[in-house]
Design a protein around this motif. Structure first.
Motif, PDB file in Angstrom:
ATOM      1  N   ASN A  74      20.374  25.935  36.881  1.00 13.61           N
ATOM      2  CA  ASN A  74      18.926  26.019  36.660  1.00 13.61           C
ATOM      3  C   ASN A  74      18.445  24.966  35.664  1.00 13.61           C
ATOM      4  OD1 ASN A  74      16.662  27.566  37.591  1.00 13.61           O
ATOM      5  ND2 ASN A  74      16.451  28.379  35.519  1.00 13.61           N
ATOM      6  N   GLN A  75      18.896  23.720  35.902  1.00 15.66           N
ATOM      7  CA  GLN A  75      18.524  22.593  35.038  1.00 15.66           C
ATOM      8  C   GLN A  75      18.904  22.834  33.578  1.00 15.66           C
ATOM      9  OE1 GLN A  75      17.129  19.573  36.353  1.00 15.66           O
ATOM     10  NE2 GLN A  75      17.887  20.656  38.176  1.00 15.66           N
ATOM     11  N   GLY A  76      20.037  23.483  33.398  1.00 16.32           N
ATOM     12  CA  GLY A  76      20.557  23.688  32.054  1.00 16.32           C
ATOM     13  C   GLY A  76      19.974  24.870  31.307  1.00 16.32           C
ATOM     14  N   THR A  77      19.106  25.655  31.966  1.00 14.39           N
ATOM     15  CA  THR A  77      18.494  26.803  31.290  1.00 14.39           C
ATOM     16  C   THR A  77      19.190  28.119  31.617  1.00 14.39           C
ATOM     17  OG1 THR A  77      16.898  27.184  33.078  1.00 14.39           O
ATOM     18  CG2 THR A  77      16.247  25.656  31.311  1.00 14.39           C
ATOM     19  N   ALA A  78      20.288  28.073  32.387  1.00 12.19           N
ATOM     20  CA  ALA A  78      20.983  29.303  32.779  1.00 12.19           C
ATOM     21  C   ALA A  78      22.482  29.097  32.742  1.00 12.19           C
ATOM     22  CB  ALA A  78      20.553  29.739  34.182  1.00 12.19           C
ATOM     23  N   VAL A  79      23.177  30.202  32.529  1.00 13.88           N
ATOM     24  CA  VAL A  79      24.626  30.256  32.708  1.00 13.88           C
ATOM     25  C   VAL A  79      24.879  31.047  33.986  1.00 13.88           C
ATOM     26  CG1 VAL A  79      26.821  31.055  31.771  1.00 13.88           C
ATOM     27  CG2 VAL A  79      25.065  30.153  30.237  1.00 13.88           C
ATOM     28  N   LYS A  80      25.617  30.463  34.912  1.00 12.36           N
ATOM     29  CA  LYS A  80      25.912  31.102  36.193  1.00 12.36           C
ATOM     30  C   LYS A  80      27.289  31.751  36.119  1.00 12.36           C
ATOM     31  CE  LYS A  80      26.358  29.925  41.124  1.00 12.36           C
ATOM     32  NZ  LYS A  80      26.279  28.802  42.102  1.00 12.36           N
ATOM     33  N   LEU A  81      27.343  33.070  36.319  1.00 13.35           N
ATOM     34  CA  LEU A  81      28.613  33.790  36.376  1.00 13.35           C
ATOM     35  C   LEU A  81      29.053  33.803  37.828  1.00 13.35           C
ATOM     36  CD1 LEU A  81      27.197  34.757  33.705  1.00 13.35           C
ATOM     37  CD2 LEU A  81      28.445  36.886  33.964  1.00 13.35           C
ATOM     38  N   LEU A  82      30.226  33.263  38.094  1.00 12.07           N
ATOM     39  CA  LEU A  82      30.635  32.973  39.460  1.00 12.07           C
ATOM     40  C   LEU A  82      31.430  34.117  40.090  1.00 12.07           C
ATOM     41  CD1 LEU A  82      31.815  29.296  38.856  1.00 12.07           C
ATOM     42  CD2 LEU A  82      29.600  30.060  39.726  1.00 12.07           C
ATOM     43  N   LYS A  83      31.055  34.460  41.313  1.00 17.24           N
ATOM     44  CA  LYS A  83      31.820  35.354  42.179  1.00 17.24           C
ATOM     45  C   LYS A  83      32.202  36.659  41.484  1.00 17.24           C
ATOM     46  CE  LYS A  83      33.595  31.538  44.976  1.00 17.24           C
ATOM     47  NZ  LYS A  83      34.778  30.846  45.533  1.00 17.24           N
ATOM     48  N   VAL A  84      31.201  37.352  40.953  1.00 17.34           N
ATOM     49  CA  VAL A  84      31.487  38.617  40.267  1.00 17.34           C
ATOM     50  C   VAL A  84      31.752  39.756  41.249  1.00 17.34           C
ATOM     51  CG1 VAL A  84      30.269  38.017  38.153  1.00 17.34           C
ATOM     52  CG2 VAL A  84      29.014  39.083  40.028  1.00 17.34           C
ATOM     53  N   ALA A  85      31.351  39.594  42.522  1.00 16.21           N
ATOM     54  CA  ALA A  85      31.624  40.617  43.533  1.00 16.21           C
ATOM     55  C   ALA A  85      31.614  39.974  44.908  1.00 16.21           C
ATOM     56  CB  ALA A  85      30.587  41.732  43.477  1.00 16.21           C
ATOM     57  N   PRO A  86      32.517  40.383  45.795  1.00 18.04           N
ATOM     58  CA  PRO A  86      32.517  39.845  47.151  1.00 18.04           C
ATOM     59  C   PRO A  86      31.444  40.515  48.010  1.00 18.04           C
ATOM     60  CG  PRO A  86      34.248  41.459  46.953  1.00 18.04           C
ATOM     61  CD  PRO A  86      33.621  41.336  45.591  1.00 18.04           C
ATOM     62  N   VAL A  87      31.055  39.833  49.070  1.00 17.78           N
ATOM     63  CA  VAL A  87      30.174  40.398  50.096  1.00 17.78           C
ATOM     64  C   VAL A  87      31.003  40.453  51.375  1.00 17.78           C
ATOM     65  CG1 VAL A  87      28.045  40.114  51.398  1.00 17.78           C
ATOM     66  CG2 VAL A  87      28.133  39.431  48.984  1.00 17.78           C
ATOM     67  N   VAL A  88      31.290  41.668  51.861  1.00 15.71           N
ATOM     68  CA  VAL A  88      32.257  41.858  52.940  1.00 15.71           C
ATOM     69  C   VAL A  88      31.553  42.412  54.181  1.00 15.71           C
ATOM     70  CG1 VAL A  88      34.303  43.151  53.673  1.00 15.71           C
ATOM     71  CG2 VAL A  88      34.171  42.210  51.355  1.00 15.71           C
ATOM     72  N   ASN A  89      31.858  41.807  55.322  1.00 12.79           N
ATOM     73  CA  ASN A  89      31.376  42.281  56.620  1.00 12.79           C
ATOM     74  C   ASN A  89      32.572  42.381  57.561  1.00 12.79           C
ATOM     75  OD1 ASN A  89      30.145  42.793  59.057  1.00 12.79           O
ATOM     76  ND2 ASN A  89      28.978  40.883  59.143  1.00 12.79           N
ATOM     77  N   ASN A  90      33.070  43.598  57.750  1.00 11.97           N
ATOM     78  CA  ASN A  90      34.229  43.836  58.622  1.00 11.97           C
ATOM     79  C   ASN A  90      33.821  44.417  59.977  1.00 11.97           C
ATOM     80  OD1 ASN A  90      36.144  42.950  56.748  1.00 11.97           O
ATOM     81  ND2 ASN A  90      36.300  44.954  55.782  1.00 11.97           N
ATOM     82  N   SER A  91      32.574  44.212  60.385  1.00 14.35           N
ATOM     83  CA  SER A  91      32.099  44.840  61.613  1.00 14.35           C
ATOM     84  C   SER A  91      32.812  44.335  62.860  1.00 14.35           C
ATOM     85  CB  SER A  91      30.588  44.641  61.766  1.00 14.35           C
ATOM     86  OG  SER A  91      30.243  43.267  61.845  1.00 14.35           O
ATOM     87  N   SER A  92      33.482  43.209  62.773  1.00 17.00           N
ATOM     88  CA  SER A  92      34.245  42.738  63.930  1.00 17.00           C
ATOM     89  C   SER A  92      35.376  43.691  64.280  1.00 17.00           C
ATOM     90  CB  SER A  92      34.807  41.338  63.664  1.00 17.00           C
ATOM     91  OG  SER A  92      35.686  41.348  62.553  1.00 17.00           O
ATOM     92  N   HIS A  93      35.756  44.573  63.335  1.00 15.98           N
ATOM     93  CA  HIS A  93      36.813  45.561  63.579  1.00 15.98           C
ATOM     94  C   HIS A  93      36.255  46.904  64.050  1.00 15.98           C
ATOM     95  CE1 HIS A  93      39.525  42.726  61.749  1.00 15.98           C
ATOM     96  NE2 HIS A  93      38.895  42.791  60.591  1.00 15.98           N
TER      97      HIS A  93
END
Length: 209
Positions: free
Chosen positions: A47-66
């Motif tokens: 955010n142009q240096g105005t934010a700290v981004k915390l990376l990958k704190v939770a997955p987004v899972v879609n297992n509907s193919s099963h």
């Protein structure tokens, strides 16, 4: 959603709620709690240096193919406007409250994330209740080992795919609590949401102090 089982509880179950932390909730899913995770999560500037981004704190899972239907789910943002379930909450001594729950549900093929909106950061805003699967009983919830968590207004939860949990319990004196909710849905009721209904129910104790 589909009710897949109705069960009678032969003994009284009282679950004391504990504070929500990433560690305490880890067996059921993931927590967004910047004040607690900013020291340990992988971060970057944003955010142009105005934010700290915390990376990958939770997955987004879609297992509907099963899923048996083979129908793929889409990612949907929904809003839940939750009213405190006063009918099922009893005031005990001091500020002790007891909530009676009668339903546990799961989303077999999708994670589900609840992000509260409109509560102060430090305010106790909602209660989360989860139970592990019972591998000896058709993977139904093992309600005797359920756990409950009191969550602040600056905390969000992601239920892991297939995690048994109660409907969201908003608390406090305000009229309602809104949640932004991310989940994958394919429109097949038994694949989107399954419920188990209990009689007479299980109890969860919590306080505001």
């Amino acid at each position: 959603m589909v009710v897949i089982k109705e069960l009678s509880l032969s003994s009284h179950i009282l679950i004391p709620a504990q504070p929500l932390t990433p560690k305490s909730f880890a067996k059921f899913g993931y927590v967004f709690s910047a004040d607690e995770q900013i020291r340990t999560a992988k971060t970057s500037n944003a955010n142009q240096g105005t934010a700290v981004k915390l990376l990958k704190v939770a997955p987004v899972v879609n297992n509907s193919s099963h899923a048996p239907s083979g129908k793929l789910a889409t990612a949907n943002w929904n809003i839940f406007r939750c009213t405190p379930p006063k009918k099922y909450i009893v005031q005990k001594e001091h500020d002790q409250q007891v909530y009676t729950g009668r339903v546990l549900e799961r989303h077999p093929y999708s994670t589900q994330t609840f992000v509260p909106m409109g509560r102060d950061a430090g305010e106790k805003a909602f209660v989360v209740i989860c139970a592990p699967n019972d591998p000896n009983f058709d993977d139904l919830p093992l309600v005797e080992k359920a756990e409950a968590f009191v969550c602040r207004g600056d905390q969000s939860v992601t239920y892991a795919a297939g995690t048994w949990h109660a409907p969201m319990v908003a608390i406090g004196s305000k009229g309602h609590l809104d949640f932004a909710v991310l989940v994958h849905e394919n429109g097949v009721p038994n694949e989107d949401c399954q419920e188990v209904v209990y009689s007479p129910g299980f109890e969860v104790s919590f306080s505001y102090s």
